[in-house]
Scaffold this active site. Structure first.
Site, PDB file in Angstrom:
ATOM      1  N   ASN A  10       1.020  -1.290   0.065  1.00  0.00           N
ATOM      2  CA  ASN A  10      -0.034   0.452   0.031  1.00  0.00           C
ATOM      3  C   ASN A  10       0.801   1.235   0.034  1.00  0.00           C
ATOM      4  O   ASN A  10       1.472   1.545   1.067  1.00  0.00           O
ATOM      5  CB  ASN A  10      -0.882  -0.060   1.322  1.00  0.00           C
ATOM      6  N   TRP A  11       0.994   1.843  -1.222  1.00  0.00           N
ATOM      7  CA  TRP A  11       2.179   3.025  -1.488  1.00  0.00           C
ATOM      8  C   TRP A  11       1.355   4.395  -0.670  1.00  0.00           C
ATOM      9  O   TRP A  11       2.034   5.197  -0.713  1.00  0.00           O
ATOM     10  CB  TRP A  11       2.139   3.170  -2.624  1.00  0.00           C
ATOM     11  N   LYS A  12       0.230   4.377  -0.387  1.00  0.00           N
ATOM     12  CA  LYS A  12      -0.571   5.367   0.150  1.00  0.00           C
ATOM     13  C   LYS A  12      -0.181   6.670  -0.699  1.00  0.00           C
ATOM     14  O   LYS A  12      -0.103   6.473  -1.912  1.00  0.00           O
ATOM     15  CB  LYS A  12       0.040   5.515   1.757  1.00  0.00           C
ATOM     16  N   HIS A  95      -9.766   1.137   4.893  1.00  0.00           N
ATOM     17  CA  HIS A  95      -8.305   1.338   5.468  1.00  0.00           C
ATOM     18  C   HIS A  95      -8.527   2.225   6.621  1.00  0.00           C
ATOM     19  O   HIS A  95      -9.524   3.289   6.670  1.00  0.00           O
ATOM     20  CB  HIS A  95      -7.339   1.915   4.421  1.00  0.00           C
ATOM     21  N   GLU A  97      -6.860   4.740   8.052  1.00  0.00           N
ATOM     22  CA  GLU A  97      -6.762   5.955   7.613  1.00  0.00           C
ATOM     23  C   GLU A  97      -7.821   6.918   6.853  1.00  0.00           C
ATOM     24  O   GLU A  97      -8.244   7.956   6.995  1.00  0.00           O
ATOM     25  CB  GLU A  97      -5.343   6.364   6.565  1.00  0.00           C
ATOM     26  N   GLU A 165      -5.626  -5.158  10.281  1.00  0.00           N
ATOM     27  CA  GLU A 165      -4.686  -3.993  10.649  1.00  0.00           C
ATOM     28  C   GLU A 165      -4.984  -3.208  11.922  1.00  0.00           C
ATOM     29  O   GLU A 165      -5.780  -2.405  11.787  1.00  0.00           O
ATOM     30  CB  GLU A 165      -4.816  -2.938   9.495  1.00  0.00           C
ATOM     31  N   GLY A 171       2.215   2.079  10.745  1.00  0.00           N
ATOM     32  CA  GLY A 171       3.036   3.287  10.565  1.00  0.00           C
ATOM     33  C   GLY A 171       3.832   3.670  11.836  1.00  0.00           C
ATOM     34  O   GLY A 171       4.590   4.736  12.137  1.00  0.00           O
ATOM     35  N   SER A 211       3.009  -2.552  10.365  1.00  0.00           N
ATOM     36  CA  SER A 211       4.444  -2.369  10.494  1.00  0.00           C
ATOM     37  C   SER A 211       5.295  -3.819  10.419  1.00  0.00           C
ATOM     38  O   SER A 211       6.279  -4.198  10.931  1.00  0.00           O
ATOM     39  CB  SER A 211       4.941  -2.088  11.845  1.00  0.00           C
TER      40      SER A 211
END
Ligand code: PGA
Length: 250
Positions: A10-12, A95, A97, A165, A171, A211
């Site tokens: 997941n490159w965000k 997700h 975020e 997650e 992160g 992580s």
């Protein structure tokens, strides 16, 4: 039942056009020939087309980081699942975020899940508890709510993917222990079994995310319930990402 592990990056909101193409090329080169695992990358929307071209002929799958629930309309700034059809294989849905910063709820995740499936995409449906929820012993209650509402009348198939997650592990450099991840994923699988049937639940890949790095991947993947990973930070480094893919291959 043996499930093929799936490791997705997941490159965000990272990379520019050139970096995206270079990273796609580096990933395909490094994961080429690794058997017994699937690998995929989820670049930002503007670069999906370029990523698709850079990955052409390789086994690396392509995912989008979200998708709206309507096929088209007056939804400024959104990307519809019909726009992704034929472009991406997967779409990350729900997700944390999105939930934390963009008002995503169990209900909007549910609508997006139905929409991506009806447009020929596969979801990577994310769920997980916050630190406060875990410390208050509410992990299972939260996961259950997210699953029941998220999967409500969704035509789930064995090809759909879930990512467990825990929000506190994303992160932060502080991954869940392999036992914690295995336990939560086992719980998720049992509940998915209740919701969509035991056979489909047994076939569903459930990734761990939060992580994951080259040096903790093997321990996580040694657990029977963990079917790969959704990788953020470490997926931006092709060598680290390939090491995680290799670890998932066993
Ligand atoms: P991380 O992110 O690997 O950087 O913790 C995981 C994710 O958000 O999917």
């Amino acid at each position: 039942m043996s499930r093929t592990p799936f490791v997705a990056g997941n490159w965000k909101m990272h990379t520019n056009a050139e970096e995206c193409v270079a990273l796609c090329r580096a990933v395909r080169e490094r994961v080429e020939g690794i058997e017994g695992v699937e690998a995929g990358v989820c670049p930002p929307f503007p670069f999906l087309q370029a990523a698709k071209a850079a990955l052409k002929g390789s086994s690396v799958l392509l995912g989008a980081q979200n998708a709206h629930w309507e096929a088209q309309g007056a939804f400024t700034g959104e990307v519809s699942p019909s726009m992704l059809r034929g472009l991406a294989d997967y779409a990350i849905i729900g997700h944390s975020e999105r939930r934390q910063y963009f008002c995503e709820t169990d209900e909007t995740a549910n609508k997006r899940l139905k929409a991506v499936l009806s447009h020929g995409l596969l979801p990577i449906f994310c769920l997980g508890e916050t630190r406060d929820e875990r410390e208050a012993n509410r992990t299972e209650e939260i996961l259950e709510r997210q699953l029941r509402r998220g999967l409500d009348v969704v035509p789930w198939t064995p090809a759909c993917v879930i990512a467990y997650e825990p929000v506190w592990a994303i992160g932060t450099g502080l991954a869940a222990t392999s036992e914690q991840a295995n336990e939560a994923i086992g719980f998720i699988r049992r509940l998915v079994g209740e919701l969509v049937g035991a056979e489909i639940a047994q076939a569903t890949r459930i990734q761990y995310g939060g992580s994951v790095k080259a040096d903790n991947a093997a321990e996580l993947f040694a657990q029977p319930e963990i079917d790969g990973a959704l990788v953020g930070g470490a997926s931006l480094d092709a060598d680290a990402f390939a090491a995680i893919v290799r670890a998932a291959a066993g």
